[in-house]
Design an enzyme around this catalytic site. Structure first.
Site, mmCIF file in Angstrom:
data_model
loop_
_atom_site.group_PDB
_atom_site.id
_atom_site.type_symbol
_atom_site.label_atom_id
_atom_site.label_comp_id
_atom_site.label_asym_id
_atom_site.label_seq_id
_atom_site.Cartn_x
_atom_site.Cartn_y
_atom_site.Cartn_z
ATOM 1 N N GLU A 294 0.885 -1.178 0.000
ATOM 2 C CA GLU A 294 0.000 0.000 0.000
ATOM 3 C C GLU A 294 0.908 1.209 0.000
ATOM 4 O OE1 GLU A 294 -3.027 -0.233 -0.696
ATOM 5 O OE2 GLU A 294 -3.068 -2.398 -0.491
ATOM 6 N N CYS A 328 -1.484 8.744 4.270
ATOM 7 C CA CYS A 328 -1.557 8.417 2.838
ATOM 8 C C CYS A 328 -2.883 8.889 2.270
ATOM 9 C CB CYS A 328 -1.389 6.926 2.647
ATOM 10 S SG CYS A 328 -2.519 5.987 3.667
HETATM 11 P P1 NAD Z 1 9.115 5.321 2.807
HETATM 12 O O1 NAD Z 1 8.853 4.644 1.506
HETATM 13 O O2 NAD Z 1 10.159 6.352 2.846
HETATM 14 O O3 NAD Z 1 9.525 4.245 3.889
HETATM 15 C C1 NAD Z 1 8.706 3.133 4.179
HETATM 16 C C2 NAD Z 1 9.577 2.052 4.768
HETATM 17 O O4 NAD Z 1 10.432 1.572 3.743
HETATM 18 C C3 NAD Z 1 10.492 2.540 5.899
HETATM 19 O O5 NAD Z 1 10.602 1.522 6.856
HETATM 20 C C4 NAD Z 1 11.795 2.748 5.180
HETATM 21 O O6 NAD Z 1 12.920 2.656 6.010
HETATM 22 C C5 NAD Z 1 11.748 1.586 4.224
HETATM 23 N N1 NAD Z 1 12.644 1.617 3.081
HETATM 24 C C6 NAD Z 1 13.018 2.630 2.292
HETATM 25 N N2 NAD Z 1 13.814 2.151 1.301
HETATM 26 C C7 NAD Z 1 13.906 0.812 1.477
HETATM 27 C C8 NAD Z 1 14.539 -0.269 0.811
HETATM 28 N N3 NAD Z 1 15.258 -0.088 -0.289
HETATM 29 N N4 NAD Z 1 14.390 -1.524 1.313
HETATM 30 C C9 NAD Z 1 13.663 -1.729 2.401
HETATM 31 N N5 NAD Z 1 13.027 -0.776 3.074
HETATM 32 C C10 NAD Z 1 13.161 0.479 2.612
HETATM 33 O O7 NAD Z 1 7.710 5.868 3.352
HETATM 34 P P2 NAD Z 1 7.425 6.636 4.724
HETATM 35 O O8 NAD Z 1 7.981 8.007 4.619
HETATM 36 O O9 NAD Z 1 7.769 5.810 5.903
HETATM 37 O O10 NAD Z 1 5.838 6.697 4.680
HETATM 38 C C11 NAD Z 1 5.172 7.624 3.904
HETATM 39 C C12 NAD Z 1 4.679 7.003 2.627
HETATM 40 O O11 NAD Z 1 3.910 5.875 2.923
HETATM 41 C C13 NAD Z 1 3.774 7.944 1.852
HETATM 42 O O12 NAD Z 1 4.042 7.834 0.483
HETATM 43 C C14 NAD Z 1 2.375 7.417 2.186
HETATM 44 O O13 NAD Z 1 1.397 7.737 1.233
HETATM 45 C C15 NAD Z 1 2.637 5.955 2.279
HETATM 46 N N6 NAD Z 1 1.629 5.274 3.079
HETATM 47 C C16 NAD Z 1 0.677 4.562 2.424
HETATM 48 C C17 NAD Z 1 -0.328 3.934 3.140
HETATM 49 C C18 NAD Z 1 -1.407 3.163 2.434
HETATM 50 O O14 NAD Z 1 -2.103 2.404 3.090
HETATM 51 N N7 NAD Z 1 -1.562 3.312 1.130
HETATM 52 C C19 NAD Z 1 -0.365 4.048 4.527
HETATM 53 C C20 NAD Z 1 0.641 4.759 5.158
HETATM 54 C C21 NAD Z 1 1.630 5.367 4.429
#
Ligand code: NAD
Length: 539
Positions: A294, A328
């Site tokens: 998501e 999100c």
């Molecule tokens: P992000 O993508 O920066 O990070 C998410 C997770 O991924 C973190 O734990 C981060 O450390 C990890 N990560 C980053 N690069 C990685 C890699 N190469 N391998 C493994 N893990 C990696 O997102 P964020 O800033 O934590 O959250 C915000 C984003 O999440 C926004 O885009 C938001 O819309 C989305 N979000 C979506 C939903 C949904 O249900 N659609 C819900 C909550 C947040």
């Protein structure tokens, strides 16, 4: 011998505790928990096979609203620890999947009780100080939604396991809901403690074991969550908690032959990069991995000229600025008919002028800080693009101050170009862009809304004309996985509004419903013929 056929009863959503009576016991207890967290710096280890591991390679967890205040020191996983976590998940798998599902579910049911009755204040306070949420936002996330996921998933699982194929007097048919073969990789975002809970427990409930990479900016609440699961009786190795650099951890996890699936929530960019890595290793894996993610959103509020002005304004303020727009599902673009614009604009600006922003410990603050310096820079960059453009006007806010914490004012940008960058890209902060459309271009503007951004997560339609709803619902069919009539586009509740979107917003596997749990099963059909034929001939 346990031969009971047990069904978890349909839960009701956890009641939201009110912390806004400042002479109440609830208020005092939450304030006490905040003070306790503030004054006790803790160490956060890895937890692999139930054991706490202090690697010595550390980072710090700080408060978004007082960034010099260190809440915790956390230990980072090295490649060796990632391999240990995979090994622990694989080792725990056999016993865990063979445990009756009712026994597994009982652990999560207990975790829900522990959070509801014993650790509510702790988890809320950790989410407030660690992730920068106000008391209400923490309560609906770290207490209520976590508890709802735990209880409702048990109920959904009981329905899945009892769903069986047809049989007859000659044949017995059964479906066994095996877990996936291998381990599951979970990656959680910073913005919801509940998402971290669900990403892991939904997978484990169905008999899988997990390697979990939590978000560095949500480590305090996530660590307490892990401890609560352990107290509830989660066996060692079922969920292995490894904070650290995502790309380094993924490099090892995604090239492992036992990798069976990923349960991800975070940005679209990160998810796409993970998907690419998975596809590069397809020949390495024993099975096709399940990929559930998501991701981002560019969620809209679309107003018809039959809508009620006060209702629209309340939805815009809450939908766009609660938790500083870091949901999100947060409203980040709005389409307002010309005839209502003057009154909506006046009321919106009047309301925003009353919004207080500051530290989470002062419960009168509606808004707090954004999560970190990187987010602060990104959001301010978008605001400055708007400030310097002839196609945009900042109607309210537009200033940021990161001296003590990462504070950014609620910001309203009116655009003349409906494709202006702040109407299309996810900003993930307190910025709402508004496009005012001529009343007689309702249908045309709905098509514009549908085609404007690559996302498809949430959206709202405000109207009092039933034909307007029907038209908008049809034209925006694929623009949102969660569509709201006369409500803000945030605040989906487990069991009530299964959550998720498609297009650039994810695989739409609907967290908070049986649809998500099904993804973590690998069904096997068993047919027994009672009197097998003894001759191959048809005649
Ligand atoms: P992000 O993508 O920066 O990070 C998410 C997770 O991924 C973190 O734990 C981060 O450390 C990890 N990560 C980053 N690069 C990685 C890699 N190469 N391998 C493994 N893990 C990696 O997102 P964020 O800033 O934590 O959250 C915000 C984003 O999440 C926004 O885009 C938001 O819309 C989305 N979000 C979506 C939903 C949904 O249900 N659609 C819900 C909550 C947040």
């Amino acid at each position: 011998m346990n031969n009971a056929i047990y069904h978890f009863r349909k839960p009701v959503n956890e009641t939201v505790v009110n912390y806004y009576r400042f002479d109440s016991e609830e208020y005092r207890k939450l304030q006490d928990a905040l003070k306790q967290i503030e004054s006790n710096k803790i160490e956060i280890p890895l937890i692999i096979d139930g054991k706490e591991i202090y690697t010595g390679n550390t980072g710090v967890v700080t408060m978004p609203h007082r960034h010099q205040h260190i809440l915790a020191v956390y230990h980072k996983a090295s490649s060796q620890h990632v391999l240990m976590a995979i090994e622990a998940a694989n080792k725990a798998k056999q016993a865990w999947m063979e445990l009756s599902w009712v026994e597994r579910a009982s652990i999560f049911q207990k975790a829900a009780e522990l959070i509801s009755k014993r650790y509510r204040y702790l988890l809320n306070a950790a989410t407030m100080h660690g992730q920068g949420k106000n008391a209400y936002q923490a309560e609906i996330d770290a207490a209520c939604e976590v508890i709802d996921y735990l209880r409702f998933n048990n109920y959904f699982a009981s329905k899945i396991y009892s769903e069986q194929p047809l049989g007859n007097d000659e044949v017995i048919n059964r479906v066994e809901y095996r877990p996936l073969e291998g381990f599951i990789y979970t990656i959680s975002p910073f913005n919801f403690t509940a998402i971290a809970a669900n990403l892991n427990t939904s997978v484990a409930l169905m008999g899988n074991t997990v390697v979990w990479k939590p978000s560095t900016t949500a480590l305090l609440s996530n660590y307490y969550l892990m401890k609560i699961l352990k107290e509830a009786g989660l066996p060692d190795g079922v969920i292995n908690f490894i904070p650290g650099a995502g790309s380094e951890i993924s490099h090892i996890v995604l090239s492992h032959s036992d990798f069976a699936g990923i349960h991800f929530t975070g940005s679209t960019h990160t998810f796409k990069s993970l998907w690419r890595q998975i596809s590069e290793h397809l020949d390495t894996y024993k099975s096709y991995p399940k990929i559930v993610g998501e991701t981002g959103g560019k969620d809209f509020v679309f107003v018809h000229n039959s809508a009620n002005v006060d209702e629209v304004v309340a939805a815009l303020v809450r939908g766009a600025f609660e938790y500083q727009g870091q949901k999100c599902s947060a409203a980040s673009r709005a389409y307002i008919p010309q005839s209502l614009w003057k009154s909506i604009k006046e009321k919106l600006i009047d309301e925003l002028a009353t919004v207080k922003m500051g530290d989470v410990s002062d419960f009168t603050n509606f808004m707090n800080a954004v999560i970190d310096q990187e987010a602060f820079n990104r959001i301010m960059r978008y605001i400055n693009i708007a400030r310097n453009s002839t196609e945009a006007t900042i109607l309210f806010g537009g200033n940021g101050n990161n001296t003590t914490g990462y504070f950014i004012e609620p910001t309203i940008v009116q655009v003349s170009n409906p494709h202006f960058v702040t109407m299309e890209e996810e900003i993930f902060g307190p910025v709402l862009s508004i496009f005012v459309y001529p009343d007689d271009k309702f249908e045309e503007t709905l098509h514009l809304c549908d085609k404007t951004s690559p996302y498809g997560l949430t959206g709202s339609i405000f109207a009092n004309d039933r034909y307007a709803f029907v038209k908008a619902c049809r034209i925006l069919r694929f623009a949102a996985g969660n569509l709201y009539y006369n409500d803000k586009p945030t605040g989906a509740m487990v069991g009530q509004q299964p959550f998720g979107g498609s297009r650039g917003s994810g695989t739409n596997d609907k967290a908070g419903s049986h649809l998500n749990l099904l993804r973590w099963t690998n069904p096997r059909t068993i047919k027994e013929t009672l009197l097998p034929v003894k001759d191959y001939r048809y005649y």
